[in-house]
Write an enzyme that holds these catalytic residues in place. Sequence first.
Site, mmCIF file in Angstrom:
data_model
loop_
_atom_site.group_PDB
_atom_site.id
_atom_site.type_symbol
_atom_site.label_atom_id
_atom_site.label_comp_id
_atom_site.label_asym_id
_atom_site.label_seq_id
_atom_site.Cartn_x
_atom_site.Cartn_y
_atom_site.Cartn_z
ATOM 1 N N GLU A 23 30.743 6.311 43.217
ATOM 2 C CA GLU A 23 31.524 5.286 42.473
ATOM 3 C C GLU A 23 31.551 3.932 42.845
ATOM 4 O O GLU A 23 31.823 3.757 44.046
ATOM 5 C CB GLU A 23 33.038 5.807 42.130
ATOM 6 N N CYS A 225 37.895 6.662 38.414
ATOM 7 C CA CYS A 225 38.855 5.785 37.531
ATOM 8 C C CYS A 225 37.864 4.780 36.767
ATOM 9 O O CYS A 225 38.338 4.339 35.714
ATOM 10 C CB CYS A 225 39.904 5.301 38.295
ATOM 11 N N GLU A 357 39.920 13.302 35.661
ATOM 12 C CA GLU A 357 41.518 13.420 36.084
ATOM 13 C C GLU A 357 42.378 12.922 34.982
ATOM 14 O O GLU A 357 43.326 11.960 35.355
ATOM 15 C CB GLU A 357 41.420 12.531 37.101
HETATM 16 O O1 AHR Z 1 37.826 8.105 44.836
HETATM 17 C C1 AHR Z 1 38.606 7.487 44.293
HETATM 18 C C2 AHR Z 1 39.610 7.817 42.922
HETATM 19 O O2 AHR Z 1 40.244 8.828 43.191
HETATM 20 C C3 AHR Z 1 38.561 8.027 41.976
HETATM 21 O O3 AHR Z 1 38.282 6.927 41.082
HETATM 22 C C4 AHR Z 1 39.403 9.142 40.934
HETATM 23 O O4 AHR Z 1 38.811 9.893 40.225
HETATM 24 C C5 AHR Z 1 40.342 9.489 42.298
HETATM 25 O O5 AHR Z 1 41.731 9.664 41.572
#
Ligand code: AHR
Length: 625
Positions: A23, A225, A357
């Site tokens: 990410e 996120c 999530e």
């Molecule tokens: O890994 C960091 C964040 O943690 C990610 O974006 C999310 O999926 C989780 O809450």
Amino acid sequence: TIDVDTAATGPQISDTMYGIFMEDINHAADGGLYAELVQNRSFEYNTADNENYTPMTSWEEVGGGGSAEVVDDDGRLNERNRNYLRLTLPGDGEYGVANTGYSTGIAVEEGKEYDFSVWARADGDGGTPLTVRLTDDRGEPLAEPLGLEAEGGGWAEYTGAFTASASSTAGRLAVTGSGGGSLSLDMVSLFPRDTFKGHENGLRADLAEKIADLDPGFVRFPGGCLVNTGSHEAYEGPDWPRERSFQWKDTVGPVEERAVNHNFWGYNQSYGLGYYEYFQFAEDLGAMPLPVVPALVTGCGENEATDDPELLERHIQDTLDLIEFANGPADSEWGGLRAGMGHPEPFGLTHLQVGNEEPLVEDFFERFVEFRDAIEAEYPDITVVGNSGPSSGGAGFDRAWELNREHGVELVDEHYYNSPEWFLSNNERYDSYDREGPDVFLGEYASQGNRFSNALAEAAYMTGLERNADVVTMASYAPLLAAEWDTQWTPDMIWFDNTRSWGSANYEVQRLFAQNTGDAVVPSTASGTPDASGPITGAVGLSTWNTSAEFDDVKVTSADGEELLGDDFSGGADQWEHITDAGSWAVEDGAYVQTETAGENTMVMAGDPEWTDYDMEVTATKREG
Ligand code: AHR
């Protein structure tokens, strides 16, 4: 005593057991894995990305007698790349701008080659001389300058290459024009030639190689996120919301035609590392690609469900188009785009995740089922991955599992970030999971820290994952990457600055497990209690955090005056290299000494290898200023 039942067959361990979750958090992509060295290359930075940004962030004036203005008018390079820079040039002398890169500046290494490109338009009829220089922050040359000529008439791309004659971590890329008139610039770019696997628009080799060394079975991307937060509107013009969820169509095609976006983690996303590059990276790693698309129900604090049937319909269609982009023939619409980008063969997508999530689990499932029905109708072989809602557990988590079971979801993504103690005491978590229910994809987890003890707790926990390999089929530590100069989340697996990268102790554990994954579990039982005369977790005699920017001459001395850790450990890069060479811990002069680094920070921990308390003293000199 450990009894191993060699006659029995335990669960098979899947080839995709250990993978990575990538990410763009902590500048993992822009400023990190994405090898572009120019920051804000298309003058699109905006206060909506970060309150400190302007369209001239990371740019400074060079020369005199001219002026520079970022404009957004009909003369733009294209509809998605709206801003460009207009230079008014002096009749005599040169004038232009220089890019200062990320953090300390553009890093170049003596003898290495760098590829430059720019889109430019001379606003007069004739050609305008364009000079491109690679210098350090004092203006000293780092390579022979490039002499180009921008033509009048329309936008065109100009390219050239540098060979660095010296190394610097504070490089500047200056583009200047001369001869009067005005000159427009956009997409000013500099890439190291030696990207991972040599791809154009490629990835930073040292980071990609560290990831490759993890031998990942899958690549989950692009978030987190990043995927499910923000507006779900498409980019369709200047007034469209800048804070949009990660939508794959924004990120493919020629880089100069890709939209940019606010990044949920507080900076700008160039989308230079887009869906094509992610698929290509997964392929280079020999890993299964696992993209995540937004389900129109946000999480990560926003927690809203979008109630717009047309928008939902559009996102479902986009998801079907994504599958065509990955797997469709070169003569299909989206497969054709992939082929045009250089990959006529399909990428072989088998799994796709919808959502990340979402705490509003009922809202999420309503939409998830619509996505899944549409995907299964057209692509019955694709596994649609769901999730277990909020990472914190509780009622939402339990309800999400109920719904996953009710809807026959095949694979459920769970996330948790907990203390090392939690990981040690929850080794049996999956022993009681329903073998008839969905499989588990542990898509994000970490014990909260980058210390050796965190890594050990994770290793212990991973034995529990493997023991339950019949129900846990995939797992990835998170987050993967962190720039030490702008970190939004810790701990992280791999750290970097502009020239260096280093794996944490947690990285070594992941590497150890992933490189040595068995085919199947051999059932075994342990009995008896290890003969331990002292506390088995050990006692740490001392711990200090030395910021080498602040301290010199760090010394660790035992109670009887013996020097355990001396001068070698003070002072910037030398210190870092020493530690890298030495490994992260050692038994020195009868004492256990552990050092950990994060950028220029060095943590020194020392204790007795027999795990008894040990008296020690640390001295250091505070640097002037
Ligand atoms: O890994 C960091 C964040 O943690 C990610 O974006 C999310 O999926 C989780 O809450």
